[in-house]
Motif scaffolding. Structure first.
Motif, short mmCIF file in Angstrom:
data_model
loop_
_atom_site.label_atom_id
_atom_site.label_comp_id
_atom_site.label_asym_id
_atom_site.label_seq_id
_atom_site.Cartn_x
_atom_site.Cartn_y
_atom_site.Cartn_z
N UNK A 170 114.11 34.08 38.54
CA UNK A 170 113.55 33.78 39.80
C UNK A 170 114.35 33.90 41.20
N UNK A 171 114.14 34.81 42.07
CA UNK A 171 114.70 35.16 43.17
C UNK A 171 114.02 34.28 44.52
N UNK A 172 114.83 33.52 45.02
CA UNK A 172 114.43 32.97 46.34
C UNK A 172 115.17 33.29 47.28
N UNK A 173 114.83 33.72 48.40
CA UNK A 173 115.59 34.16 49.65
C UNK A 173 115.63 32.64 50.56
N UNK A 174 116.46 31.87 50.30
CA UNK A 174 116.80 30.68 50.60
C UNK A 174 118.21 30.25 50.78
N UNK A 175 118.57 29.29 51.73
CA UNK A 175 119.94 28.90 51.92
C UNK A 175 120.01 27.50 51.18
N UNK A 176 120.88 27.54 50.06
CA UNK A 176 120.79 26.47 49.20
C UNK A 176 121.92 25.22 49.67
N UNK A 177 121.55 24.05 49.50
CA UNK A 177 122.62 23.01 49.50
C UNK A 177 122.38 21.94 48.72
N UNK A 178 123.41 21.16 48.24
CA UNK A 178 123.11 20.00 47.37
C UNK A 178 122.47 18.80 47.85
N UNK A 179 121.58 18.14 47.06
CA UNK A 179 120.98 17.17 47.44
C UNK A 179 121.39 16.02 46.44
N UNK A 181 123.63 16.15 42.15
CA UNK A 181 124.29 17.29 41.22
C UNK A 181 123.34 18.05 40.58
N UNK A 182 122.11 17.73 40.48
CA UNK A 182 121.12 18.49 39.68
C UNK A 182 120.17 19.11 40.63
N UNK A 183 120.11 18.83 41.90
CA UNK A 183 119.03 19.23 42.92
C UNK A 183 119.59 19.97 44.08
N UNK A 184 119.07 21.10 44.24
CA UNK A 184 119.28 21.91 45.36
C UNK A 184 117.98 22.19 46.34
N UNK A 185 118.45 22.03 47.62
CA UNK A 185 117.57 22.07 48.68
C UNK A 185 117.62 23.69 49.19
N UNK A 186 116.60 24.29 49.15
CA UNK A 186 116.82 25.89 49.51
C UNK A 186 116.05 25.96 51.07
N UNK A 187 116.50 26.30 51.98
CA UNK A 187 115.87 26.31 53.50
C UNK A 187 115.62 27.96 53.37
N UNK A 188 114.29 28.14 53.77
CA UNK A 188 113.65 29.47 53.74
C UNK A 188 113.80 29.91 55.06
N UNK A 189 113.63 31.31 55.32
CA UNK A 189 113.68 31.83 56.58
C UNK A 189 112.76 31.21 57.65
N UNK A 191 111.99 28.25 57.92
CA UNK A 191 112.47 26.69 58.13
C UNK A 191 112.13 25.72 57.07
N UNK A 192 110.95 26.00 56.41
CA UNK A 192 110.63 25.30 55.16
C UNK A 192 111.71 24.95 54.33
N UNK A 193 111.54 23.93 53.51
CA UNK A 193 112.68 23.44 52.39
C UNK A 193 111.96 23.42 51.02
N UNK A 194 112.64 23.98 50.10
CA UNK A 194 111.86 24.08 48.82
C UNK A 194 112.87 23.23 47.95
#
Lengths: 538, 126
Positions: A170-179, A181-189, A191-194
Motif C-alpha cells: 500500500x502506497x500513500x503520498x503522505x509525509x509521515x511522523x511518529x506519534x 513507536x507503533x503509530x505514524x501520522x501521515x500528512x497528505x497533500x 493537509x489531512x492526516x491519516x
C-alpha cells in the motif's frame, strides 16, 4: 555491545509489542521463573496483539532503500505500507515516487553525463572519418535534454507505482511522523492526516541538499533537486561545493557548453583519496571548468537584468564578486530525521548531523529501523540502501541472520573523466596500517581509443594499495579514466574475495581495454620510478 | 461514461490526436486490427477487452478513450513498425493502454487488472 536484536532472534511473529527493555537484568531465579511464565503468556497475547496493527512493516520514505525493504518484506508474506512525500525544494521543484536516486540523483545525473560524453564523441568522430558538418556549430538543446530525462524519470515513477500495486504494497503520498513507536501520522497533500499503525517501522527518508545561511541563497540558489528539470538553460553557472555532486554537475554543464565554475571551500572530494581527487579537478580544469579555491560565498543579489551577483570571501578575507546566471549549491545534504518528530518516541539522533546511529539497521527504539542516507557514518549510496533494506526485511520476516557489510563498497564519480574506487584511500591505508606496512602501486596509461582523436591522456591514472608483506592483500583500487564504474565493479567483487596483489598480477588482461591496466601495474611509489608508460602499447 | 473514439492506422491516429487540448484527459488503447469476425487478431487484446470495459465504467464523463487499431499482424510484428519507433507511442506490447501526454501506460496483461486500470484513471501526479 553488538546487536540489540540478537536477543530476540525467534520468530518475528512473536516479538512485536514486547515489553520495554529495562536495564535491570540482574533478576533472582524466582523472578526469572515468573518472567518466563509471563513471557509465555505475553507471546500468546502478542499473536492477538499483532491483529491490532494495520501493518507488519511501515516504511517511511519511498526511495531505493525503503522500496527494496518493502518489496522483500511482501515477498516474505508481510503486510506492508510505504509513505512517500516530496516537500518542494526552495525553488518549488517536486517529483514522484522513487526517492533521490531515481528523481534527482544517480539516474538524471548519469543521463546528463551521457549527454556530455556523446557531445565529446561527436567531436572525436571526425578524427575517425565521420563527416560531421562542423562540430563547432553542434549545440545541445537544454529543453530537449531535460524533457527526455524527465520523461524517463516519470516512466520510472509510474512503473514503480504499478509494481507496488501489483505486489500489494500500500502506497500513500503522505509525509509521515511518529506519534508513538507503533503509530505514524501521515500528512497528505491536502493537509489531512491519516493514522497508520505497524509492528515494525523503517525510517528510509533520506536527505535533501543543504543551503548556506547567506543572503540570497534560498531565494536565488538552486541545488541538485532543481538542475535536472530546470526550465531554462542554466547559462553561466557557479557550483558551490566540490563534493562529488558539485564536480559532476560542473562537469556535465561544462561539457554541454555552459561556462561552469566550482567554488571550493577547502578540499575537493572530501573523504576520497586526495591524489585521485586532485587529479580529477586538474582534468576538469584542463577541460575548461574554472575553480575558485579556499573561498566562501557571502551574498547573492539579483540584478535588474535577472542575473545573479555573487559575493565571496577568500582565505585572506578579501571579497570578490562575479555575475552568474545560475548558482547551484552542492555543499552537503541533511537527513530528514527532525521532520519525523523523533522526540515522540525517544529516537536518538547524532546531535551534529541529525543522523541515526543504528546497529545492524536497528535504532535505539527496538521496533524502529533505519536504512539509507539517514544512517550515521555509512556510505550514502543507493545500492547500499537497497542491500541493507533487503537484508533487513529478510531478518525481520524470513528468519535470516545475514547482516549488511558496509565495508569495501565501490563507487564512481561521474566527472567528465570518471573516477572509480573501492576500498581504502592512500591516506586511510597509511593512517590505519602505517606507511611501512603498505605498498602503493601506480601507473599512468594511454587508452587505445584516445590516440586517433589525440585526446589528452595526462590524467589517465590508476593506483593499487596493498599490504607490503604477508599475503599482500589488496586494500584499495583507484581508477581514473573512461567507464570507471564498469571497470571498478568487477574488481570490487575480487576484493570481496580477498584479492591479493600476486593474484592481481597473475590475472591475464583483456586487450585492448583500460581495465587491463590493473593487471599490468608494477611501479611502486616507494621505488621512485616513473609511472608513465614507456611506449604506446604493450 | 467516457467519450469513446475509434481510429485505424498510424497516420490517422496522429492526425486525430491533434484534436485534443493538452489539459484533456485522454486515454489510448492500442490493439491489433480486428478480423472479419469483429475480434482483434491479437488474443491478448481480446482478453483485455472486458477488463478495460469494466475499468472505464468509473471514468470521468469528460475523459476520452481512443481505441486505435494499430494494424494487422505482419505490420505490428515488423520491428520498424512506426508505432514502435515513434518516440511518443514507443509501443512494445499489444495491448497497451496509455494516458496521452504522460509516461503512464499499462502493457500486456497489466491491462487485465482492474485496480491498475483504476490507478491509471485516477492517478494525479504526472
Amino acid at each position: 555491545m553488538k546487536s540489540r536484536e540478537s536477543k530476540e532472534k525467534k520468530s518475528w511473529y512473536f516479538n512485536c509489542c514486547k515489553k520495554p527493555q529495562t536495564m535491570d537484568s540482574d533478576l533472582s531465579d524466582q523472578e526469572n521463573y515468573t518472567k518466563s511464565l509471563e513471557k509465555l503468556v505475553t507471546e500468546q497475547e502478542n499473536i492477538e496483539a499483532d491483529q491490532k496493527f494495520m501493518y507488519d512493516l511501515l516504511v517511511i520514505g519511498g526511495g531505493s532503500g525503503g522500496l527494496a525493504a518493502a518489496k522483500e518484506a511482501v515477498n516474505l508474506g508481510a503486510k506492508v505500507a510505504v509513505l512517500d512525500f516530496v516537500t518542494p525544494s526552495p525553488r518549488g521543484t517536486t517529483w514522484g515516487l522513487g526517492g533521490t536516486c531515481v528523481n534527482v540523483g544517480c539516474i538524471p545525473k548519469k543521463l546528463m553525463h551521457q549527454a556530455a560524453l556523446l557531445g565529446e564523441a561527436i567531436h572525436e568522430s571526425a578524427a575517425y572519418g565521420w563527416q560531421v558538418p562542423d562540430p563547432n556549430i553542434i549545440k545541445n538543446d537544454w529543453q530537449a535534454l531535460t524533457t527526455a530525462v524527465q520523461n524517463h524519470i516519470k516512466s520510472v515513477n509510474w512503473v514503480t507505482r504499478v509494481e507496488l500495486r501489483t505486489k500489494k504494497i500500500e502506497y500513500f503520498n503522505a509525509l509521515g511522523y511518529f506519534k508513538d513507536q507503533h503509530t505514524i501520522c501521515g500528512k497528505m497533500k491536502n493537509g489531512e492526516e491519516k493514522v497508520f499503525t505497524a509492528k515494525n517501522i523503517l525510517i528510509a527518508v533520506g536527505g535533501r541538499p543543504r543551503y548556506p545561511d547567506i543572503p540570497g541563497a534560498l531565494e536565488y540558489g538552486i541545488s541538485s533537486d532543481d538542475i535536472f528539470s530546470l526550465e531554462k538553460a542554466p547559462g553561466k553557472t557557479l557550483v558551490i561545493g566540490a563534493g562529488y555532486i558539485g564536480l559532476e554537475c560542473a562537469g556535465f554543464l561544462n561539457s554541454l557548453g555552459y561556462d561552469a565554475t566550482v567554488m571550493v571551500r577547502s578540499i575537493v572530494l572530501r573523504g576520497f583519496d586526495q591524489q585521485m581527487a586532485n587529479t580529477i579537478a586538474q582534468e576538469m580544469e584542463r577541460r575548461g571548468v574554472h575553480f575558485i579555491y579556499q573561498a566562501k560565498p557571502s551574498k547573492i543579489e539579483k540584478q535588474a537584468d535577472g542575473r545573479l551577483l555573487v559575493h565571496w570571501v577568500d582565505k585572506e578575507r578579501q571579497t570578490h564578486q562575479d555575475i552568474f546566471d545560475t548558482v547551484l549549491f552542492a555543499i552537503g545534504r541533511k537527513p530528514l530525521t527532525e521532520e519525523l518528530k523523533p522526540e515522540n518516541i525517544g529516537l536518538q539522533l547524532i546531535p551534529e548531523t541529525a543522523k541515526i546511529d543504528a546497529i545492524d539497521e536497528q535504532t535505539n527504539v527496538p521496533n524502529v529501523y533505519a536504512v539509507g542516507d539517514v544512517l550515521h557514518k555509512k556510505p550514502e549510496l543507493t545500492p547500499v540502501a537497497i542491500h541493507a533494506g533487503r537484508l533487513l526485511a529478510r531478518r525481520l520476516f524470513g528468519n535470516s541472520t545475514e547482516q549488511m557489510d558496509y565495508v569495501n563498497v565501490a563507487t564512481t564519480v561521474f566527472s567528465p573523466l570518471e573516477y572509480g574506487c573501492v576500498g581504502l584511500s592512500e591516506e586511510a591505508a597509511i593512517a590505519i596500517h602505517g606507511e611501512d606496512k603498505i605498498e602503493i602501486y601506480h601507473a599512468y596509461y594511454k587508452p587505445t581509443e584516445f590516440f586517433i582523436p589525440q585526446k589528452d591522456v595526462s590524467n589517465c591514472y590508476i593506483k593499487v594499495i596493498a599490504f607490503r608483506n604477508g599475503d599482500q592483500r589488496v586494500l584499495g583500487m583507484h581508477f581514473i579514466g573512461p567507464n570507471a564504474g564498469e571497470v571498478i565493479q568487477g574488481f570490487a567483487a575480487a576484493i570481496k574475495c580477498n584479492l591479493t596483489f600476486p593474484k592481481l598480477k597473475d590475472t591475464v588482461g583483456i586487450h585492448p581495454t583500460v581495465a587491463e591496466e590493473f593487471t599490468r601495474i608494477s611501479v611502486t611509489k616507494r621505488s621512485g620510478l616513473d609511472p608513465k608508460p614507456q611506449s604506446c602499447c604493450s | 461514461m467516457v467519450l469513446r473514439h475509434h481510429i485505424e492506422g498510424y497516420e490517422n491516429f496522429f492526425k486525430f490526436m491533434k484534436n485534443f487540448k493538452p489539459n484533456e484527459s485522454v486515454y489510448v488503447l492500442y490493439s491489433g486490427k480486428k478480423l472479419p469476425n469483429g475480434k482483434s487478431w491479437c488474443p491478448d487484446c481480446v482478453e483485455a477487452e472486458p477488463f478495460i470495459e469494466e475499468g472505464f465504467k468509473t471514468a470521468s464523463e469528460s475523459a476520452h478513450l481512443v481505441e486505435v487499431e494499430v494494424g494487422d499482424r505482419p505490420f505490428w510484428k515488423d520491428l520498424n513498425c512506426p508505432f514502435r519507433t515513434n518516440s511518443t507511442t514507443k509501443l512494445r506490447v499489444l495491448p497497451t493502454l496509455a494516458k496521452w501526454n504522460t509516461q503512464k501506460r499499462l502493457e500486456g496483461d497489466q491491462c487485465q487488472k482492474i485496480d491498475l486500470i483504476e490507478m491509471l484513471l485516477t492517478d494525479e501526479d504526472d
